[in-house]
Design a protein around this motif. Structure first.
Motif, PDB file in Angstrom:
ATOM      1  N   ILE A  19      12.636  14.216  -6.388  1.00  0.00           N
ATOM      2  CA  ILE A  19      11.452  13.458  -5.995  1.00  0.00           C
ATOM      3  C   ILE A  19      11.813  12.473  -4.896  1.00  0.00           C
ATOM      4  CG2 ILE A  19       9.798  11.731  -6.821  1.00  0.00           C
ATOM      5  CD1 ILE A  19       9.784  13.446  -9.458  1.00  0.00           C
ATOM      6  N   ASP A  20      12.999  11.858  -5.016  1.00  0.00           N
ATOM      7  CA  ASP A  20      13.450  10.939  -3.965  1.00  0.00           C
ATOM      8  C   ASP A  20      13.634  11.665  -2.632  1.00  0.00           C
ATOM      9  OD1 ASP A  20      13.416   9.096  -5.911  1.00  0.00           O
ATOM     10  OD2 ASP A  20      15.563   8.676  -5.922  1.00  0.00           O
ATOM     11  N   ALA A  21      14.141  12.885  -2.679  1.00  0.00           N
ATOM     12  CA  ALA A  21      14.357  13.638  -1.435  1.00  0.00           C
ATOM     13  C   ALA A  21      13.017  13.849  -0.720  1.00  0.00           C
ATOM     14  CB  ALA A  21      15.023  14.973  -1.739  1.00  0.00           C
ATOM     15  N   LEU A  22      11.983  14.212  -1.501  1.00  0.00           N
ATOM     16  CA  LEU A  22      10.651  14.396  -0.913  1.00  0.00           C
ATOM     17  C   LEU A  22      10.137  13.078  -0.332  1.00  0.00           C
ATOM     18  CD1 LEU A  22       7.999  16.042  -0.499  1.00  0.00           C
ATOM     19  CD2 LEU A  22       7.339  15.330  -2.787  1.00  0.00           C
ATOM     20  N   TRP A  23      10.312  12.014  -1.097  1.00  0.00           N
ATOM     21  CA  TRP A  23       9.846  10.689  -0.689  1.00  0.00           C
ATOM     22  C   TRP A  23      10.516  10.260   0.618  1.00  0.00           C
ATOM     23  CZ3 TRP A  23       7.159   6.407  -0.448  1.00  0.00           C
ATOM     24  CH2 TRP A  23       7.787   5.194  -0.187  1.00  0.00           C
ATOM     25  N   TRP A  24      11.849  10.413   0.701  1.00  0.00           N
ATOM     26  CA  TRP A  24      12.561   9.989   1.910  1.00  0.00           C
ATOM     27  C   TRP A  24      12.185  10.849   3.106  1.00  0.00           C
ATOM     28  CZ3 TRP A  24      14.015   5.413   2.610  1.00  0.00           C
ATOM     29  CH2 TRP A  24      14.506   4.639   1.567  1.00  0.00           C
ATOM     30  N   THR A  25      11.962  12.137   2.865  1.00  0.00           N
ATOM     31  CA  THR A  25      11.528  13.008   3.958  1.00  0.00           C
ATOM     32  C   THR A  25      10.208  12.508   4.526  1.00  0.00           C
ATOM     33  OG1 THR A  25      12.578  14.851   2.839  1.00  0.00           O
ATOM     34  CG2 THR A  25      10.993  15.407   4.560  1.00  0.00           C
ATOM     35  N   MET A  26       9.273  12.138   3.625  1.00  0.00           N
ATOM     36  CA  MET A  26       7.976  11.673   4.107  1.00  0.00           C
ATOM     37  C   MET A  26       8.100  10.336   4.822  1.00  0.00           C
ATOM     38  SD  MET A  26       5.468  13.122   1.166  1.00  0.00           S
ATOM     39  CE  MET A  26       4.063  12.325   1.852  1.00  0.00           C
ATOM     40  N   VAL A  27       8.960   9.461   4.319  1.00  0.00           N
ATOM     41  CA  VAL A  27       9.168   8.170   4.994  1.00  0.00           C
ATOM     42  C   VAL A  27       9.718   8.408   6.404  1.00  0.00           C
ATOM     43  CG1 VAL A  27      10.573   6.065   5.005  1.00  0.00           C
ATOM     44  CG2 VAL A  27       9.467   6.813   2.896  1.00  0.00           C
ATOM     45  N   LEU A  28      10.706   9.309   6.513  1.00  0.00           N
ATOM     46  CA  LEU A  28      11.307   9.567   7.823  1.00  0.00           C
ATOM     47  C   LEU A  28      10.309  10.228   8.774  1.00  0.00           C
ATOM     48  CD1 LEU A  28      14.901  10.688   6.786  1.00  0.00           C
ATOM     49  CD2 LEU A  28      14.157   8.507   7.772  1.00  0.00           C
ATOM     50  N   LEU A  29       9.532  11.194   8.270  1.00  0.00           N
ATOM     51  CA  LEU A  29       8.523  11.846   9.108  1.00  0.00           C
ATOM     52  C   LEU A  29       7.518  10.837   9.631  1.00  0.00           C
ATOM     53  CD1 LEU A  29       7.555  15.141   7.239  1.00  0.00           C
ATOM     54  CD2 LEU A  29       8.310  14.934   9.614  1.00  0.00           C
ATOM     55  N   CYS A  30       6.999  10.002   8.724  1.00  0.00           N
ATOM     56  CA  CYS A  30       5.986   9.018   9.121  1.00  0.00           C
ATOM     57  C   CYS A  30       6.588   8.023  10.108  1.00  0.00           C
ATOM     58  CB  CYS A  30       5.446   8.267   7.905  1.00  0.00           C
ATOM     59  SG  CYS A  30       4.537   9.334   6.803  1.00  0.00           S
ATOM     60  N   SER A  31       7.836   7.609   9.879  1.00  0.00           N
ATOM     61  CA  SER A  31       8.481   6.663  10.789  1.00  0.00           C
ATOM     62  C   SER A  31       8.647   7.291  12.165  1.00  0.00           C
ATOM     63  CB  SER A  31       9.850   6.249  10.263  1.00  0.00           C
ATOM     64  OG  SER A  31       9.754   5.862   8.932  1.00  0.00           O
ATOM     65  N   ALA A  32       9.079   8.568  12.186  1.00  0.00           N
ATOM     66  CA  ALA A  32       9.294   9.234  13.466  1.00  0.00           C
ATOM     67  C   ALA A  32       7.986   9.292  14.252  1.00  0.00           C
ATOM     68  CB  ALA A  32       9.841  10.643  13.235  1.00  0.00           C
ATOM     69  N   VAL A  33       6.878   9.627  13.561  1.00  0.00           N
ATOM     70  CA  VAL A  33       5.595   9.703  14.248  1.00  0.00           C
ATOM     71  C   VAL A  33       5.174   8.322  14.747  1.00  0.00           C
ATOM     72  CG1 VAL A  33       3.127  10.160  13.913  1.00  0.00           C
ATOM     73  CG2 VAL A  33       4.833  11.745  12.990  1.00  0.00           C
ATOM     74  N   ALA A  34       5.320   7.299  13.885  1.00  0.00           N
ATOM     75  CA  ALA A  34       4.915   5.951  14.276  1.00  0.00           C
ATOM     76  C   ALA A  34       5.732   5.478  15.474  1.00  0.00           C
ATOM     77  CB  ALA A  34       5.100   4.992  13.096  1.00  0.00           C
ATOM     78  N   ILE A  35       7.039   5.710  15.452  1.00  0.00           N
ATOM     79  CA  ILE A  35       7.897   5.278  16.561  1.00  0.00           C
ATOM     80  C   ILE A  35       7.501   6.021  17.839  1.00  0.00           C
ATOM     81  CG2 ILE A  35      10.282   5.316  17.431  1.00  0.00           C
ATOM     82  CD1 ILE A  35      11.145   4.812  14.483  1.00  0.00           C
ATOM     83  N   GLY A  36       7.260   7.333  17.725  1.00  0.00           N
ATOM     84  CA  GLY A  36       6.863   8.128  18.886  1.00  0.00           C
ATOM     85  C   GLY A  36       5.570   7.613  19.499  1.00  0.00           C
ATOM     86  N   VAL A  37       4.574   7.337  18.641  1.00  0.00           N
ATOM     87  CA  VAL A  37       3.284   6.856  19.123  1.00  0.00           C
ATOM     88  C   VAL A  37       3.461   5.514  19.848  1.00  0.00           C
ATOM     89  CG1 VAL A  37       1.065   5.900  18.374  1.00  0.00           C
ATOM     90  CG2 VAL A  37       1.853   8.096  17.466  1.00  0.00           C
ATOM     91  N   PHE A  38       4.279   4.628  19.297  1.00  0.00           N
ATOM     92  CA  PHE A  38       4.476   3.316  19.909  1.00  0.00           C
ATOM     93  C   PHE A  38       5.222   3.426  21.240  1.00  0.00           C
ATOM     94  CE2 PHE A  38       2.748   1.498  16.184  1.00  0.00           C
ATOM     95  CZ  PHE A  38       2.342   0.220  16.564  1.00  0.00           C
TER      96      PHE A  38
END
Ligand code: CUA
Length: 324
Positions: A19-38
């Motif tokens: 469950i943690d692996a899924l959670w961290w994957t989603m955190v990293l994906l969302c962070s990557a998108v947010a950083i890219g957009v900014f």
């Protein structure tokens, strides 16, 4: 900062790491998108700022880039969905060999009953590396059973059995919480799950010696409540024989049939008119006000124990049948 404080939760069950692996994957994906957009936003803000002499016409078509930003996220989202679905199915379906422990919630405590009759309050002792299924109900309002270290949470409802399973992979004590606002002392409704080596767990269960098992207590209730007067072998009243009933198909007077599982037996005791067995009159009184949730679980454990063959129908069928 006290020493109890951890930024990351302990990961102490067979599923928590996944469950943690899924959670961290989603955190990293969302962070990557947010950083890219900014980054793009800042670059455009500077490059195309007001007053700057720069070509602002669209020089080529945008179809390829639009297709890319549509299809790439689509594939990623479907992937994350499939991954979560797989984990959800694992978390919702206990292994067939899971040991059952019964939990009754009330304002404001958790009452636990082990099959050998050992009882505890706000404490749950479990063996290490053994799948444990909790069959839970509430005596009053909705509560919710939550052990963060195991990444499991399940609502506990009055008038219904819900279940949850886990396999602890780390020795020690882990906090247990109620996560559904259930009244004045909701915030104090919690305790500890203690994970022990299987041999220590067996010793701990024996340490509570002299206790009747859940099934034995159920057998005593079966007599003292008068059930045996009608459902016993020599009864004069015409009532269904309950020997070995658990897990069997029961034909009802309305022509339908059900599997005699925990929910069916619970309903038959509390609401006997709801599902009358074919060929019998609806003469059984309701035991609604006479049996507590603890007693119901003991009666069901007794009825289960009268079956000599192993039963494949278990609490897992409660949810599959969708009856409540
Ligand atoms: Cu029980 Cu909140």
């Amino acid at each position: 900062m006290n020493e109890q404080f951890h930024l990351l939760l302990p990961s102490a069950s067979s599923l928590s790491g996944r469950i943690d692996a899924l959670w961290w994957t989603m955190v990293l994906l969302c962070s990557a998108v947010a950083i890219g957009v900014f980054i793009v936003m800042w670059v455009f803000c500077i490059r195309y700022r007001r007053g700057r002499q720069i070509d602002r016409t669209l020089s080529r078509g945008t179809t390829p880039i639009e297709l890319t930003w549509t299809l790439v996220p689509l594939v990623i989202f479907i992937g994350v969905f499939g991954w979560s679905l797989f984990l959800y199915a694992r978390e919702k379906n206990p292994p067939a060999d899971a040991q059952t422990i019964y939990v009754v919630a009330k304002q404001w405590m958790w009452k636990v009953q082990h099959p050998n009759g050992t009882r505890e309050i706000n404490q749950l002792h479990v063996p290490l590396d053994v799948p444990i299924r909790l069959t839970m109900t509430s005596q009053d309002v909705i509560h919710s059973f939550y052990v963060p270290a195991f990444r499991v949470k399940q609502d506990v409802l009055p008038g219904r059995y819900t279940q949850l399973w886990f396999e602890a992979t780390q020795l020690g004590s882990f906090p247990l919480f109620c996560t559904q606002y259930c009244g004045l002392d909701h915030s104090r409704m919690g305790g500890q799950v203690t994970v022990m080596r299987p041999e220590d767990y067996a010793r701990w269960l024996r340490g509570d010696g002299g206790n009747a098992t859940l099934a034995t207590r159920g057998a005593a209730l079966f007599r003292s409540l008068g059930c045996s007067g009608c459902h016993g072998a020599n009864a004069s009243v015409h009532a269904p024989d309950l020997d070995g009933i658990y897990g069997r198909m029961v034909h009802l007077s309305d022509g339908s049939s059900v599997i005699a599982d925990d929910v069916y037996m619970r309903d038959s005791i509390l609401l006997p008119d709801k599902q009358v067995v074919a060929g019998f009159d609806p003469i059984m009184p309701s035991f609604q006000d006479q049996v507590s949730e603890d007693d119901l679980l003991a009666l069901i454990a007794y009825l289960k124990s009268t079956r000599t063959q192993p039963v494949s129908a278990t609490a897992s069928e409660i949810t599959k049948n969708g009856r409540h």
